[in-house]
Design a protein around this motif. Structure first.
Motif, PDB file in Angstrom:
ATOM      1  N   VAL A 250      -6.111  -9.378   1.594  1.00 47.97           N
ATOM      2  CA  VAL A 250      -7.215  -8.672   0.932  1.00 47.97           C
ATOM      3  C   VAL A 250      -7.990  -9.606   0.008  1.00 47.97           C
ATOM      4  N   ASN A 251      -7.407 -10.740  -0.293  1.00 48.50           N
ATOM      5  CA  ASN A 251      -8.099 -11.740  -1.102  1.00 48.50           C
ATOM      6  C   ASN A 251      -7.572 -13.095  -0.635  1.00 48.50           C
TER       7      ASN A 251
ATOM      8  N   MET B 170      -1.784  -7.355   1.471  1.00 48.10           N
ATOM      9  CA  MET B 170      -1.448  -5.931   1.293  1.00 48.10           C
ATOM     10  C   MET B 170      -0.611  -5.508   2.505  1.00 48.10           C
TER      11      MET B 170
ATOM     12  N   ALA C 138     -10.075  -3.246  -1.617  1.00 46.26           N
ATOM     13  CA  ALA C 138      -9.023  -2.551  -0.852  1.00 46.26           C
ATOM     14  C   ALA C 138      -8.339  -1.516  -1.740  1.00 46.26           C
TER      15      ALA C 138
ATOM     16  N   SER D 178      -9.180  -4.519  -6.446  1.00 47.49           N
ATOM     17  CA  SER D 178      -9.824  -5.163  -5.298  1.00 47.49           C
ATOM     18  C   SER D 178     -10.547  -4.036  -4.590  1.00 47.49           C
TER      19      SER D 178
ATOM     20  N   ARG E 201      -2.340  -7.317   5.684  1.00 49.14           N
ATOM     21  CA  ARG E 201      -3.757  -7.694   5.600  1.00 49.14           C
ATOM     22  C   ARG E 201      -3.938  -8.661   4.449  1.00 49.14           C
TER      23      ARG E 201
ATOM     24  N   GLU F  85       0.838  -1.204   0.000  1.00 51.15           N
ATOM     25  CA  GLU F  85       0.000   0.000   0.000  1.00 51.15           C
ATOM     26  C   GLU F  85       0.872   1.252   0.000  1.00 51.15           C
TER      27      GLU F  85
ATOM     28  N   ARG G 283     -10.336   1.611  -2.260  1.00 54.22           N
ATOM     29  CA  ARG G 283     -10.310   2.529  -1.107  1.00 54.22           C
ATOM     30  C   ARG G 283      -9.010   3.325  -1.068  1.00 54.22           C
TER      31      ARG G 283
ATOM     32  N   THR H 286      -3.898 -12.766  -1.909  1.00 51.23           N
ATOM     33  CA  THR H 286      -3.211 -11.476  -2.061  1.00 51.23           C
ATOM     34  C   THR H 286      -3.129 -10.829  -0.694  1.00 51.23           C
TER      35      THR H 286
END
Ligand code: LLP
Length: 428
Positions: free
Chosen positions: A409-410, A400, A64, A62, A407, A30, A67, A398
């Motif tokens: 995220v997938n 992040m 995420a 995604s 995290r 990120e 956002r 996946t």
């Protein structure tokens, strides 16, 4: 598997990530994504009020990611109902969406009208009529751009060239054809034509083709002002900025492209006595590409004397189709042996039942053994987003990274996921 200095990505020990989350594993940062967004803002948005940048979500999408892009103040380019739906579910502001597609379905255009997307980039004359009818039905105004083909050829793989005359995208740069499209938009009460769009191709390392395309579009704008009294408010110059996959690539900062684009727009507007249009760009790869890597575990090692050594990993073509599709080159690091001298040259093969499933030819590595972790670099764009289930391989998870945080995220696909649609079909 012990090494004094494992390979770190975005501040994280990649060997530890592989151990904790399994492989193959997509790892996105990120912080790196935000850093790229920041340099896009500095290169264009902060220098030129009225300009906008839309992240091309086909590169990696995604909720995420939506956002992150939202909070960075960028717009989002989507090219299908699925991408649009994802953005909406993530709470992305619909007025900051640009919808593309060379064959948008009636369902997708209806979604665009109902959701109130900011721009529809019309790819064909017929689409204007269809969109007008749908917008009239719901009594909603729709802002559009018309995608044109500037007939400029980028130096890139044939499959990712789009600016040339022989293209399935856009409306050819023939004045009578474009006049017809513009007139049709002007005659459509629910449609407002904001300007024109072009996209020259992907992974481009050239400035001059953007300049050339802008010159052509500005001349077109001048022509339309003279013939139809129409004056464009904006020009969307698409994406396509190249990134570093291997040492052979020399990526440029976004300002290298945007300065050339802006200078040309300003100069041409002056010369042709046109109101200076606002500029929009749509970088995808440049934002996500180097912000992602893929981790694999090495399995079988097969030496064919005097030919090559095949080192197979636990993923391949289904999680990264780019080498097979575009002869794309990647670089990689043996994550648990990052500090060891590279004494040999090997070929990294995927695990698919497909001869062409080779991720990297002629990679220099230290001596390898089963269980080593391989980090393939710059896989953040068009990796996960083009993944498939060939050979029924479940798609990777996946994660992040953000600062010290990790995290998922997938989540990783399971074998049951692979059967879900079949089982549901049985029930109905
Ligand atoms: N805008 C439009 C209208 C596009 O069609 C694309 C990419 C972009 C922006 C973003 O291009 P970028 O900045 O990411 O180069 N799967 C291929 C790339 C296909 C790109 C399609 N359109 C690959 O893996 O290289």
């Amino acid at each position: 598997m012990n090494s004094s200095k494992p390979f770190h990505f975005a501040g994280h020990d990649t060997v530890a990530l592989a151990q904790e989350y399994g492989t193959p594993l997509y790892v996105m940062s990120e912080d790196l994504i935000r850093q790229q967004c920041r340099s896009i803002r500095e290169a264009l948005l902060e220098k030129h009020p009225g300009s906008r940048a839309a992240y091309a979500s086909k590169a990696y999408l995604s909720m995420a990611m939506c956002r992150i892009i939202e909070s960075e103040g960028l717009c989002l380019d989507v090219v299908s109902g699925g991408e649009l739906y994802t953005a909406r579910e993530a709470g992305f502001p619909m007025e900051r969406i640009i919808l593309h597609g060379n064959n948008k379905s009636e369902e997708e255009l209806t979604m665009a009208v109902e959701f109130g997307v900011g721009r529809v980039v019309v790819d064909h004359l017929e689409e204007i009529n269809l969109l007008e009818a749908l917008a009239a039905e719901k009594d909603r105004p729709m802002d559009i751009q018309i995608r044109i083909v500037p007939e400029v050829e980028g130096k890139t793989h044939r499959h990712i060239m789009t600016g040339q005359k022989d293209s399935k995208f856009g409306i050819p740069l023939v004045p009578e054809v474009i006049e017809k499209a513009v007139q049709s938009a002007m005659d459509s009460p629910h449609i407002k034509l904001k300007g024109f769009h072009f996209h020259l191709g992907s992974n481009l390392f050239q400035q001059e083709i953007y300049v050339e395309a802008i010159q052509r579009v500005m001349k077109l704008c001048h022509h339309l002002k003279q013939t139809l009294g129409y004056e464009a408010e904006e020009i969307n110059a698409g994406g396509g900025y190249g990134i570093r996959y291997t040492e052979a690539d020399q990526p440029q900062p976004p300002s290298w492209y945007t300065d050339a684009i802006m200078e040309t727009v300003q100069k041409m507007a002056k010369e042709l006595s046109l109101k200076q249009p606002n500029v929009i760009i749509e970088p995808g790869r440049w934002i996500a590409g180097e912000a992602g890597i893929t981790l694999y575990t090495i399995g079988t090692i097969k030496e064919i004397p005097e030919v090559r050594t095949y080192v197979s990993v636990d993923g391949g073509l289904p999680d990264n189709i780019r080498p097979a599709l575009y002869n794309a080159r990647y670089d990689a690091v043996v994550a648990n042996k990052a500090d060891q001298p590279k004494t040999q040259t090997v070929t990294i093969a995927g695990k698919c039942c497909e001869t062409g499933d080779i991720l990297i030819y002629d990679l220099k590595t230290p001596p390898l053994e089963r269980g080593d972790i391989l980090a393939v670099l710059s896989t953040g764009a068009y990796g996960e987003s083009m993944a498939n289930n060939y050979n029924r391989l479940p798609r990777p998870a996946t994660i992040m990274l953000k600062g010290e945080e990790v995290r998922v995220v997938n989540r990783r696909e399971t074998y049951e996921d692979l059967l879900r649609r079949e089982r549901e079909a049985d029930i109905s």
